[in-house]
Design a protein around this motif. Structure first.
Motif, PDB file in Angstrom:
ATOM      1  N   ALA A 192      40.887 -26.594  50.891  1.00  0.00           N
ATOM      2  CA  ALA A 192      41.145 -26.579  52.332  1.00  0.00           C
ATOM      3  C   ALA A 192      39.892 -26.791  53.164  1.00  0.00           C
ATOM      4  N   THR A 193      38.760 -26.313  52.670  1.00  0.00           N
ATOM      5  CA  THR A 193      37.532 -26.388  53.471  1.00  0.00           C
ATOM      6  C   THR A 193      36.582 -27.475  52.995  1.00  0.00           C
ATOM      7  N   ILE A 194      37.096 -28.439  52.256  1.00  0.00           N
ATOM      8  CA  ILE A 194      36.261 -29.588  51.871  1.00  0.00           C
ATOM      9  C   ILE A 194      35.879 -30.355  53.126  1.00  0.00           C
ATOM     10  N   ASN A 195      34.589 -30.686  53.249  1.00  0.00           N
ATOM     11  CA  ASN A 195      34.104 -31.384  54.426  1.00  0.00           C
ATOM     12  C   ASN A 195      34.095 -32.897  54.243  1.00  0.00           C
ATOM     13  N   ASP A 196      33.414 -33.339  53.195  1.00  0.00           N
ATOM     14  CA  ASP A 196      33.222 -34.768  52.964  1.00  0.00           C
ATOM     15  C   ASP A 196      33.734 -35.132  51.585  1.00  0.00           C
ATOM     16  N   MET A 197      34.173 -36.372  51.445  1.00  0.00           N
ATOM     17  CA  MET A 197      34.524 -36.901  50.132  1.00  0.00           C
ATOM     18  C   MET A 197      33.971 -38.312  50.033  1.00  0.00           C
ATOM     19  N   GLY A 198      33.685 -38.722  48.807  1.00  0.00           N
ATOM     20  CA  GLY A 198      33.141 -40.061  48.687  1.00  0.00           C
ATOM     21  C   GLY A 198      32.909 -40.458  47.256  1.00  0.00           C
ATOM     22  N   TRP A 199      32.095 -41.496  47.115  1.00  0.00           N
ATOM     23  CA  TRP A 199      31.813 -42.077  45.809  1.00  0.00           C
ATOM     24  C   TRP A 199      30.317 -42.344  45.657  1.00  0.00           C
ATOM     25  N   TYR A 200      29.810 -41.987  44.501  1.00  0.00           N
ATOM     26  CA  TYR A 200      28.479 -42.362  44.068  1.00  0.00           C
ATOM     27  C   TYR A 200      28.638 -43.233  42.827  1.00  0.00           C
TER      28      TYR A 200
END
Length: 114
Positions: A28-36
């Motif tokens: 619920a409190t995830i701020n950012d998501m992405g890919w490396y």
């Protein structure tokens, strides 16, 4: 938080792939998501990130070719990769930040080769 990524594989130069990643657990409190990504013999580098408010950032090397998108409620993130080049070959890692901790998925291999 656990991250499950999928969608890697072998593609010819100029082709396309779509990576997917879903977060589970305390999301619920995830701020950012992405890919490396990490190519053989190189350091892990940021590919693209999408922030909780929807803004995005891309590595210069993928701008105009890759598009990141996601669902901020379901905590899923996608990476549409077009016009792939051999230099895009790498293990791609899904990433998220639930401040102050970073979480990583297991990695999915993308190979661009004829």
């Amino acid at each position: 938080v656990q991250l499950q990524a999928s969608g890697g594989g072998l593609v010819q130069p100029g082709g396309s792939l779509r990576l997917s990643c879903a977060a589970s657990g305390l999301i619920a409190t995830i701020n950012d998501m992405g890919w490396y990504r990490q190519a053989p013999g190189k350091q892990r580098e940021l590919v693209a990130i999408i922030h909780s408010v929807g803004n995005t950032n891309y590595a210069d090397s993928v701008k105009g070719r890759f598009t990141i998108s996601g669902d901020n409620v379901k905590k899923t993130v996608y990476l549409q990769m077009n016009s792939l080049k051999p230099e895009d070959t790498a293990v791609y890692y899904c990433y998220c930040r639930r401040f102050p901790t970073d979480f990583w998925g297991q990695g999915t291999l993308v190979t661009v080769s004829s």
